[in-house]
Design an enzyme around this catalytic site. Sequence first.
Site, PDB file in Angstrom:
ATOM      1  N   SER B 130       2.641   2.774   1.172  1.00  0.00           N
ATOM      2  CA  SER B 130       2.341   1.649   2.056  1.00  0.00           C
ATOM      3  C   SER B 130       3.550   0.746   2.256  1.00  0.00           C
ATOM      4  CB  SER B 130       1.166   0.841   1.497  1.00  0.00           C
ATOM      5  OG  SER B 130       1.543   0.133   0.351  1.00  0.00           O
ATOM      6  N   LYS B 169       2.280  -5.800  -1.344  1.00  0.00           N
ATOM      7  CA  LYS B 169       2.381  -5.996   0.106  1.00  0.00           C
ATOM      8  C   LYS B 169       3.241  -7.221   0.398  1.00  0.00           C
ATOM      9  CE  LYS B 169      -0.685  -2.825   1.432  1.00  0.00           C
ATOM     10  NZ  LYS B 169      -0.639  -2.172   0.103  1.00  0.00           N
TER      11      LYS B 169
END
Lengths: 211, 211
Positions: B130, B169
Amino acid sequence: MSELSTKQSQIIEFIRDFIDEKDYPPSIRDIQFGCGISSTSVVDYNLRRLEEKGLLRRDREVSRGIELLEGRRRRGTVDIPVLGSIAAGQPIPVPTSDRWASDVEDTVTVTEEMVRGHENVFALRVKGTSMIEDLIDDGDIVFLEPATTAADGEKVAVWLQDRGEVTLKRLYREKDRIRLQPANSSMPPIYADPDNVSIQGRFISSIRPIG
Amino acid sequence: MSELSTKQSQIIEFIRDFIDEKDYPPSIRDIQFGCGISSTSVVDYNLRRLEEKGLLRRDREVSRGIELLEGRRRRGTVDIPVLGSIAAGQPIPVPTSDRWASDVEDTVTVTEEMVRGHENVFALRVKGTSMIEDLIDDGDIVFLEPATTAADGEKVAVWLQDRGEVTLKRLYREKDRIRLQPANSSMPPIYADPDNVSIQGRFISSIRPIG
DNA sequence: TCGCCTCGCGAACGGATGTTCTCTCTTAGT
DNA sequence: ACTAAGAGAGAACATCCGTTCGCGAGGCGA
């Protein structure tokens, strides 16, 4: 059997701290006072046990002749010469089998795991983002091992004679030419005559300076 | 004035080799015989000169009390605890100010430069891609420092309470929600209620295991 | 030439240090 | 209870080892 008594782990601990602080091992009497033991013979006794258990090595009859075997963890570092920048227009003197010469501008220290199992590793600073999709960014430092051949698809540093420059790319052999493929979809591959390409090194790993 | 005589650099060299091999410093007489010097006083004399020049430190009256100052190069490594995998569904016990507990499954050793200037750094294994466009791949190890706040756009490890998972993230604050932006254009951002998000750590650097 | 300093040699002194020997004390096995 | 083994205490001993002192050989400026 291979359990350590309180006193023994205390001694190990003390020796480790002592060396950490003074850079030379403690004498038996240092250990004695440091651990609050009442006799040197007790220290000697426990030191023998610890030696039997393989936790340290002693040089008999030698003062402070104690060497922690387990503490050898650290020092697992290697100094890698940074020979220059890649894709910067400069030829790179690949190190020969003897250790690199003295004209190395810089070295980086890394743990052995970064270059495990490879010999004569050298490093280059990466300029540009041509290998960004292989997760090699501008400013990264790549580690290479000397090589003159490579399998198709391997990441190699190649010397392009006509351009007078070294670049890091993936190498693919085609019919009568060599394709040097950047890992950056916005950049076209370089096609070169096999005679014009000489492989300098094979990619091992890379690190990215902090920041 | 700060030149080293032949004998002096020979002595330094000998001490370095001696420590390299035996892990404890040589005695004056070791140096004497090792360098073919005819008297201990000559060794003592040169050792004093070398100490004046700042090349070594001596502990008086202590046998083998010699410490090479310049040889301190190595040992610039730190052991970082790997607390688990990120985005793997397990909560991560962030270390407190005292050193991490004993239940650490694994540690990685890296040079201090990898975490320079940061305290209580811990590491996590990355699962998934990711963050691929931020050059963090599946299998990489990321280093984080404990943090509970972050500026917009910073890469952070966050604990998502309702999902019961930790993920890495980029964090952006929006009107009344938080956007967790992957660095992978094929993945959508995660939107979460601020109460549902707790920041665990701030990204410092990453390494990629060889292979 | 006369000091003065650097560098080296050899020997001796005394403290530092590893080793060893004799005694206890405790614990486990019989 | 007796014994053997583990662990420790205390002291004595023989080196090991850092320090120091006296002596001498060059080099150098006054």
